[in-house]
Design a protein around this motif. Structure first.
Motif, PDB file in Angstrom:
ATOM      1  N   GLY A 365     -19.318 -11.612   5.789  1.00 39.29           N
ATOM      2  CA  GLY A 365     -18.824 -11.706   7.153  1.00 39.29           C
ATOM      3  C   GLY A 365     -18.390 -10.393   7.749  1.00 39.29           C
ATOM      4  N   GLY A 366     -17.120 -10.313   8.146  1.00 40.76           N
ATOM      5  CA  GLY A 366     -16.608  -9.156   8.873  1.00 40.76           C
ATOM      6  C   GLY A 366     -16.273  -7.991   7.972  1.00 40.76           C
ATOM      7  N   THR A 367     -15.462  -7.068   8.502  1.00 40.90           N
ATOM      8  CA  THR A 367     -15.155  -5.832   7.769  1.00 40.90           C
ATOM      9  C   THR A 367     -13.650  -5.631   7.716  1.00 40.90           C
ATOM     10  OG1 THR A 367     -17.186  -4.946   8.733  1.00 40.90           O
ATOM     11  CG2 THR A 367     -15.804  -3.404   7.517  1.00 40.90           C
ATOM     12  N   GLU A 368     -12.960  -6.481   6.970  1.00 38.31           N
ATOM     13  CA  GLU A 368     -11.498  -6.382   6.871  1.00 38.31           C
ATOM     14  C   GLU A 368     -11.128  -5.574   5.631  1.00 38.31           C
ATOM     15  OE1 GLU A 368      -9.041  -9.665   7.733  1.00 38.31           O
ATOM     16  OE2 GLU A 368     -10.557 -10.702   8.924  1.00 38.31           O
ATOM     17  N   ILE A 369     -11.047  -4.270   5.817  1.00 43.73           N
ATOM     18  CA  ILE A 369     -10.800  -3.361   4.697  1.00 43.73           C
ATOM     19  C   ILE A 369      -9.314  -3.230   4.381  1.00 43.73           C
ATOM     20  CG2 ILE A 369     -10.688  -1.293   6.146  1.00 43.73           C
ATOM     21  CD1 ILE A 369     -12.163   0.225   3.953  1.00 43.73           C
ATOM     22  N   LEU A 370      -8.460  -3.620   5.315  1.00 42.18           N
ATOM     23  CA  LEU A 370      -7.024  -3.407   5.130  1.00 42.18           C
ATOM     24  C   LEU A 370      -6.469  -4.215   3.953  1.00 42.18           C
ATOM     25  CD1 LEU A 370      -4.789  -1.770   6.568  1.00 42.18           C
ATOM     26  CD2 LEU A 370      -4.204  -3.859   7.809  1.00 42.18           C
ATOM     27  N   GLN A 371      -6.847  -5.479   3.846  1.00 44.06           N
ATOM     28  CA  GLN A 371      -6.280  -6.345   2.802  1.00 44.06           C
ATOM     29  C   GLN A 371      -6.664  -5.907   1.389  1.00 44.06           C
ATOM     30  OE1 GLN A 371      -3.837  -8.459   3.412  1.00 44.06           O
ATOM     31  NE2 GLN A 371      -4.059  -7.764   5.538  1.00 44.06           N
ATOM     32  N   PRO A 372      -7.944  -5.591   1.108  1.00 42.90           N
ATOM     33  CA  PRO A 372      -8.242  -5.103  -0.247  1.00 42.90           C
ATOM     34  C   PRO A 372      -7.521  -3.805  -0.582  1.00 42.90           C
ATOM     35  CG  PRO A 372     -10.176  -4.908   1.179  1.00 42.90           C
ATOM     36  CD  PRO A 372      -9.185  -5.764   1.895  1.00 42.90           C
ATOM     37  N   LEU A 373      -7.339  -2.930   0.399  1.00 38.28           N
ATOM     38  CA  LEU A 373      -6.585  -1.699   0.143  1.00 38.28           C
ATOM     39  C   LEU A 373      -5.132  -2.034  -0.225  1.00 38.28           C
ATOM     40  CD1 LEU A 373      -7.879   0.714   2.936  1.00 38.28           C
ATOM     41  CD2 LEU A 373      -8.176   0.992   0.473  1.00 38.28           C
ATOM     42  N   LYS A 374      -4.537  -2.968   0.489  1.00 39.84           N
ATOM     43  CA  LYS A 374      -3.166  -3.371   0.165  1.00 39.84           C
ATOM     44  C   LYS A 374      -3.089  -3.922  -1.253  1.00 39.84           C
ATOM     45  CE  LYS A 374      -1.441  -4.422   4.833  1.00 39.84           C
ATOM     46  NZ  LYS A 374      -0.977  -5.498   5.749  1.00 39.84           N
ATOM     47  N   HIS A 375      -4.092  -4.698  -1.654  1.00 41.02           N
ATOM     48  CA  HIS A 375      -4.092  -5.268  -3.004  1.00 41.02           C
ATOM     49  C   HIS A 375      -4.233  -4.170  -4.055  1.00 41.02           C
ATOM     50  CE1 HIS A 375      -5.451  -7.609  -6.531  1.00 41.02           C
ATOM     51  NE2 HIS A 375      -4.752  -8.593  -5.986  1.00 41.02           N
ATOM     52  N   ILE A 376      -5.103  -3.215  -3.803  1.00 35.78           N
ATOM     53  CA  ILE A 376      -5.287  -2.101  -4.743  1.00 35.78           C
ATOM     54  C   ILE A 376      -3.983  -1.331  -4.911  1.00 35.78           C
ATOM     55  CG2 ILE A 376      -6.430   0.142  -5.045  1.00 35.78           C
ATOM     56  CD1 ILE A 376      -8.909  -1.148  -3.662  1.00 35.78           C
ATOM     57  N   TYR A 377      -3.324  -1.038  -3.786  1.00 36.03           N
ATOM     58  CA  TYR A 377      -2.089  -0.263  -3.860  1.00 36.03           C
ATOM     59  C   TYR A 377      -0.942  -1.057  -4.487  1.00 36.03           C
ATOM     60  CZ  TYR A 377      -4.505   2.983  -0.735  1.00 36.03           C
ATOM     61  OH  TYR A 377      -5.399   3.860  -0.183  1.00 36.03           O
ATOM     62  N   SER A 378      -1.052  -2.397  -4.481  1.00 39.82           N
ATOM     63  CA  SER A 378       0.002  -3.211  -5.100  1.00 39.82           C
ATOM     64  C   SER A 378      -0.083  -3.219  -6.621  1.00 39.82           C
ATOM     65  CB  SER A 378      -0.079  -4.654  -4.587  1.00 39.82           C
ATOM     66  OG  SER A 378      -1.217  -5.327  -5.126  1.00 39.82           O
ATOM     67  N   GLN A 379      -1.226  -2.776  -7.152  1.00 44.32           N
ATOM     68  CA  GLN A 379      -1.397  -2.748  -8.602  1.00 44.32           C
ATOM     69  C   GLN A 379      -0.715  -1.521  -9.185  1.00 44.32           C
ATOM     70  OE1 GLN A 379      -3.186  -5.432 -10.164  1.00 44.32           O
ATOM     71  NE2 GLN A 379      -2.826  -6.103  -8.053  1.00 44.32           N
ATOM     72  N   PRO A 380       0.067  -1.693 -10.242  1.00 40.25           N
ATOM     73  CA  PRO A 380       0.742  -0.527 -10.829  1.00 40.25           C
ATOM     74  C   PRO A 380      -0.260   0.465 -11.400  1.00 40.25           C
ATOM     75  CG  PRO A 380       0.990  -2.461 -12.237  1.00 40.25           C
ATOM     76  CD  PRO A 380       0.375  -2.946 -10.971  1.00 40.25           C
ATOM     77  N   CYS A 381       0.021   1.754 -11.221  1.00 39.55           N
ATOM     78  CA  CYS A 381      -0.844   2.788 -11.788  1.00 39.55           C
ATOM     79  C   CYS A 381      -0.722   2.790 -13.314  1.00 39.55           C
ATOM     80  CB  CYS A 381      -0.464   4.158 -11.236  1.00 39.55           C
ATOM     81  SG  CYS A 381      -0.840   4.364  -9.476  1.00 39.55           S
ATOM     82  N   ILE A 382      -1.789   3.149 -13.980  1.00 42.77           N
ATOM     83  CA  ILE A 382      -1.827   3.193 -15.441  1.00 42.77           C
ATOM     84  C   ILE A 382      -1.353   4.578 -15.891  1.00 42.77           C
ATOM     85  CG2 ILE A 382      -3.309   2.974 -17.481  1.00 42.77           C
ATOM     86  CD1 ILE A 382      -5.192   1.277 -15.685  1.00 42.77           C
TER      87      ILE A 382
END
Length: 830
Positions: A365-382
Motif C-alpha cells: 500500500g502506502g509509504t508510512e516510514i515513520l512507524q517502522p523507524l519508531k519501532h527500530i529506535y525502540s529496540q535496545p542497542c546491542i
C-alpha cells in the motif's frame, strides 16, 4: 467542483498556459547556480491564474525570483509566508498582477509558483535562481540533478497539514518545451561530463580544459530527471573560498561580513582502511509500497525497483561479516520485520532471511516510514555492535520533516545510509536521513545499478568509526570566527566535509587563516589541515553567503521542529529574519511580487489553470491517476478549494497540495465537474498501456472494477526474469564465506559436475576447491562488478586462509585450466 485528474485539458479542453522552460546551469568547482526561465502565455479570452508545483533539490538556496510582463519587470521580495499570501490575494482581488513562490510546509524540496491575473493575450516571463552544493558520488563524480519528476507523496492519515495535489500527462502530450545548457569551470581540468540523458559533445573553452560547456541534445523526453555527473582531474583537493560581505547590508550581520566556505577531503591511512569491522548491528528497511513495482528505468522495463532491491539485499546479506547481528524490516501502509529482534548472523538466520526476502512484493500500500523507524529506535542497542541502518525507498512521503526530526533525535545511537530509488525520490528525505544520522545518501536513477552504490555504502559502514571530531581555527588576532554549519559528526574516506563560517574584524589582504579538523580513527589520533588566504574571491557574487544562510536556516528549522511547543516562535523569528536579510527561501517565508504599475485593474472573473507535467507512464501503479474520481483519502488529506474568483472576490487562499504524479518541474490538479467523461479518461489510460496502473490504484470505474490498495492488494509484477550469473553464484555462498561443490555451482561456472570434480587436486577437500573456483570466476569474468562482490570475496578468502589447506598454487593452476582463464594466486588474497 470536484477534484479529478488527468491534467492535460480543462473542462473545455483548453491548454494550460505554460509555454516553455529554459534552464541555464553554471558550475564552479562543486557549487552550482541554476537560472530557470518559465514563459507563460494566456491564449484565452479571460484573465488567468496559473499554478505550477515543482521539485527542487532539498538543499537549494532559492535567491532570486522575478517576473516580466510586457515592458514591466518586477523583482520579488522575501516576506513572512502568511503576509506574502495575504498580499498576493489582496493584489489579485484589486485586479493587479501578482506572483507568489513558496516552499511546501511538509517537504523542503517542493515549491509552488502562482502567476496571478495574467490578462488575455499577455505573456509573462518568470525567472527563478537558486544555488546548491553538488554531492560527491562514490566514483568521485559530482552529481547535479534537475528534478523532472515529482513522485506521489504518501501522506499518513494522521499526519498534519494538507498535501499538495499534482497531476500529470504522458510526456508526448506536454504542451511546453525544455531547453538546458551548462557551463562548468574549476581550478582543475574538467575530465568528463556524463548524463542519463543524451548530451551534445562537451566543448572545452580553453587549452587547460578547466572550462567547458555542454547542452542537452535535441529530442529530450520529459519523462525523467536531467542528471549530470561531472568529473574533475585530481578531484580530492581541499579548498577554501572567502567571499566579501554586501556593502548595503547591516553591519556585523551575516550578509554584511565575509564568509568562508571550507571543503575538506580527509584521506585515511591505507593500513587502517584495509581493516574492515567484523561487528555491528545491520538493520535494513525496505519500501514495499505500490510504487516500488515501477521499472527501475525506461531502458529496463523488465527490472522493477522491488526486484533490484531484493537482489541488493542478497548481496548485502552474503557480504555481512561473521559475528555481526542483523534484521530486515519492510513497510508500506504498515510494517513487518523478519525477526522479533536482531539475530546473530549465521547460516540458519541468513537462509531464513533470504527465503523471506524472495517472497517480498510491492504490495503493502502506502509509504508510512515513520512507524517502522519508531519501532527500530525502540529496540535496545546491542553492546559493542554499532547500529547501521540502511533505508531503501522511492521517497514518496509527505511528512518528510517529521521523519527527519525522528532520525535526528536518535542520531546518537546509529548511522543511516539512505538510497533514493528511481526518478522523483525526495532529495529532502534521502539526504536528510543520512545527514542527520551521520551516514551517506545515494540515488539510483536512469541506468544506474543499485548494487554497486549500496555495496560502497556497506564499505563505509564497515570502516572504523571516526570519533572525537573537532574543528579549530587559527586566524589573525583581529579576526574572529562564527561557525554557521552544524558540527561535523561523521567523516568517511574520500567524502567531502563542508564548513561555513562568518569572519568578523579587519585583516590585511595578505593575511592567511588555517582550519584544522582533528579526529580519532581506530584509536589513532589524526588531523587534516588547510591554510587559506583571507583575501575575498572576486567572482563569486553572494553565492557563498547564500549557501551559508541556507545551511543556518535549515539547522534552525530542524531545531524548531524538535522543540515545537517550547521555543518554536523565537526560532521561527530567527529564521524569518535571516531569510529576509539574505533573500534566501525558508519554510516560514515566501517570495512575493506585485505589479502595481499596470495602469488599470484587470476585469472579469479570474480562472485558475493548473500546469500539467509529464508522466512516467510505463506501468507504475502510482504514476498516473486517470480522472476517475477522487483519489483515496490516504493520498489526499483534504480536497483543494476552488480557486476561481467570481466578481473579483476569492473564497480563500488555496494552499499548495501534493497528490500522486510524476512531473517535469511540476504539476497541478485540474478541476472538472462530476459529469466529466470518465470513459474518455479510461480510453486514455488504455491507449498508453496504463489499465493495469489504473486498476492497481483503484481509479478506474465503469470500464474496470475498482480494486483496493490496502494491505492485501497485490501489484502485478513482471514474470520472473532469469537471474544474473553473478547473483546466482552469490546466492550459493554460505554465511561462513565458502561454497559447496555441487551441480548448482558447476552450472554457474559453465561446467558439468563431473568436469568440476575431476579437475580437483586430490589433497584438497570439496569446499576449498569450490571456494577457490568461485573466487577465480569472479576475478576472471566479473571484474567490472568488483565493487559488488569484493566484500564477500574477502570473506571467502578469510575462510580459505583459516582452513590452512595445502596445494593452493596447484589449485589455482587447475582452476585456470578448467575455467580457461589466467588468474594469479596473489589476486585471490589466500
Amino acid at each position: 467542483m470536484a477534484n479529478f485528474c488527468c491534467g492535460l485539458l480543462t473542462a473545455k479542453r483548453e491548454q494550460v498556459p505554460l509555454k516553455s522552460v529554459e534552464v541555464e546551469l553554471e558550475v564552479k568547482d562543486h557549487v552550482a547556480t541554476v537560472i530557470s526561465t518559465l514563459i507563460y502565455e494566456n491564449k484565452e479570452d479571460k484573465p488567468l491564474e496559473a499554478v505550477f508545483v515543482f521539485p527542487l533539490p532539498a538543499d537549494a538556496a532559492v535567491c532570486h525570483f522575478s517576473a516580466k510582463v510586457g515592458q514591466t519587470h518586477v523583482v520579488a521580495e522575501v516576506k513572512e509566508k502568511q503576509q506574502a499570501r495575504e498580499e498576493y490575494d489582496d493584489a489579485l482581488s484589486s485586479g493587479q498582477q501578482a506572483f507568489l513562490l513558496e516552499e511546501s510546509d511538509q517537504s523542503p524540496d517542493i515549491f509552488s509558483l502562482s502567476v496571478g491575473s495574467l490578462p488575455p493575450g499577455e505573456s509573462a516571463s518568470i525567472r527563478l535562481e537558486y544555488v546548491t552544493e553538488l554531492a560527491v558520488q562514490a566514483d568521485d563524480g559530482l552529481r547535479f540533478c534537475l528534478p523532472a519528476v515529482l513522485n506521489p507523496r504518501y501522506q499518513p492519515p494522521a499526519s498534519e497539514g494538507a498535501s499538495v495535489q499534482v497531476s500529470s500527462v504522458p510526456a508526448s502530450m506536454v504542451p511546453y518545451t525544455l531547453s538546458f545548457s551548462a557551463r562548468v569551470s574549476s581550478p582543475r581540468p574538467v575530465w568528463k561530463v556524463e548524463s542519463s540523458s543524451s548530451l551534445e559533445p562537451l566543448q572545452y573553452l580553453n587549452p587547460e580544459q578547466t572550462q567547458a560547456t555542454v547542452k542537452l541534445a535535441a529530442g529530450h523526453k520529459f519523462d525523467r530527471d536531467v542528471e549530470l555527473l561531472i568529473y574533475y582531474k585530481d578531484a580530492h583537493q581541499p579548498s577554501a573560498v572567502v567571499e566579501a560581505g554586501q556593502d548595503s547590508a547591516k553591519p556585523a550581520s551575516l550578509m554584511g561580513e565575509p564568509v568562508v566556505m571550507v571543503s575538506l577531503y580527509p584521506e585515511f591511512p591505507q593500513a587502517v582502511m584495509s581493516s574492515l569491522a567484523s561487528c555491528g548491528e545491520f538493520v535494513f528497511l525496505l519500501d514495499r509500497s505500490g510504487s516500488m513495482s515501477c521499472p527501475t528505468s525506461h531502458n529496463k522495463q523488465e527490472e522493477t525497483r522491488i526486484g533490484s532491491a531484493k537482489d541488493t539485499l542478497l548481496l548485502l546479506l552474503k557480504s555481512l561479516p561473521v559475528g555481526c547481528y542483523f534484521n530486515i524490516y519492510s513497510f508500506g501502509s504498515n510494517f513487518e520485520h523478519i525477526f522479533p529482534k536482531s539475530e546473530e548472523y549465521s547460516e540458519k538466520s541468513m537462509e531464513e532471511a533470504l527465503k523471506k526476502v524472495e517472497e517480498m512484493k510491492a504490495n503493502m500500500g502506502g509509504t508510512e516510514i515513520l512507524q517502522p523507524l519508531k519501532h527500530i529506535y525502540s529496540q535496545p542497542c546491542i553492546p559493542n555492535q554499532p547500529r547501521q541502518l540502511f533505508v531503501f525507498t522511492d521517497g514518496e512521503v509527505c511528512n518528510t520533516k517529521e521523519v527527519i526530526n525522528l532520525v535526528k533525535k536518535n542520531a546518537g545511537s546509529h548511522r543511516c545510509f539512505s538510497f533514493g530509488i528511481g526518478e522523483g525520490a525526495s532529495s529532502a528525505l534521502i539526504n536528510g536521513l543520512a545527514k542527520e544520522a551521520g551516514g551517506h545518501a545515494d540515488f539510483i536513477t536512469g541506468n544506474d545499478r543499485m548494487q554497486p552504490k549500496v555495496m560502497q555504502a556497506l564499505r563505509f559502514a564497515l570502516q572504523p568509526a571516526v570519533e572525537s571530531i573537532s574543528v579549530t581555527w587559527d586566524l589573525p588576532k583581529e579576526v574572529s570566527v562564527t561557525v554557521l554549519s552544524p558540527p561535523i559528526t561523521t567523516i568517511f574516506q574520500g567524502q567531502r566535509s563542508l564548513i561555513y563560517a562568518q569572519l568578523s574584524g579587519k585583516s590585511s589582504k595578505a593575511a592567511e587563516g588555517c582550519v584544522t579538523v582533528k579526529y580519532s580513527l581506530a584509536g589513532h589520533p589524526s588531523q587534516n589541515q588547510l591554510h587559506f588566504s583571507l583575501k575575498p574571491a572576486g567572482d563569486t557574487g553572494l553565492t557563498v553567503h547564500r549557501l551559508a544562510a541556507r545551511t543556518l536556516i535549515r539547522s534552525l528549522e530542524l531545531e524548531e521542529g524538535l522543540s515545537r511547543g517550547q521555543k518554536d516562535e523565537a526560532v521561527k523569528k530567527k529564521v524569518v529574519d535571516l531569510s529576509v536579510q539574505s533573500g534566501v527561501n525558508s519554510s516560514f517565508t515566501a517570495f512575493i511580487a506585485v505589479n502595481k504599475d499596470n495602469g488599470q485593474s484587470i476585469q472579469g472573473p479570474l480562472v485558475r489553470r493548473d500546469v500539467p507535467t509529464p508522466s512516467m507512464f510505463y506501468g507504475s501503479p502510482m504514476a498516473l491517476q486517470c480522472a476517475m474520481g477522487p483519489p483515496s483519502n490516504k493520498y489526499l488529506s483534504q480536497p483543494m478549494a476552488s480557486c476561481a474568483r467570481m466578481g473579483g472576490q476569492r473564497s480563500r487562499r488555496c494552499a499548495p497540495q501534493i497528490s500522486p504524479s510524476p512531473m517535469l518541474w511540476g504539476a497541478a490538479n485540474m478541476h472538472i465537474d462530476k459529469a466529466a467523461n470518465f470513459s474518455r479518461a479510461a480510453d486514455i489510460c488504455e491507449d498508453f498501456g496504463m489499465i493495469e496502473t489504473a486498476k492497481s490504484k483503484g481509479c478506474l470505474k465503469g470500464k474496470q472494477k475498482k480494486k483496493s490498495i490496502g494491505k492485501s492488494a497485490e501489484t502485478p509484477e513482471p514474470q520472473q526474469r532469469r537471474k544474473d550469473p553473478l547473483l546466482q553464484l552469490v546466492s550459493l555462498q554460505k554465511a561462513s564465506g565458502c561454497w559447496m561443490l555441487d551441480a548448482a555451482l558447476a552450472s554457474v561456472l559453465g561446467k558439468t559436475s563431473e568436469e568440476v570434480e575431476k579437475s580437483k587436486p586430490a589433497p584438497v577437500n570439496k569446499e576449498v576447491w569450490a571456494t577457490i573456483l568461485a573466487l577465480m570466476w569472479l576475478h576472471a569474468f566479473k571484474t567490472d562488478a568488483k565493487v559488488e562482490w569484493e566484500l564477500l570475496a574477502l570473506k571467502a578468502a578469510s575462510w580459505l586462509r583459516a582452513q590452512n589447506a595445502p596445494c593452493m598454487t596447484e589449485c589455482v593452476a587447475a582452476g585456470n585450466a578448467l575455467l580457461g582463464c589466467n588468474v594469479q594466486a596473489d589476486a585471490l588474497k589466500i
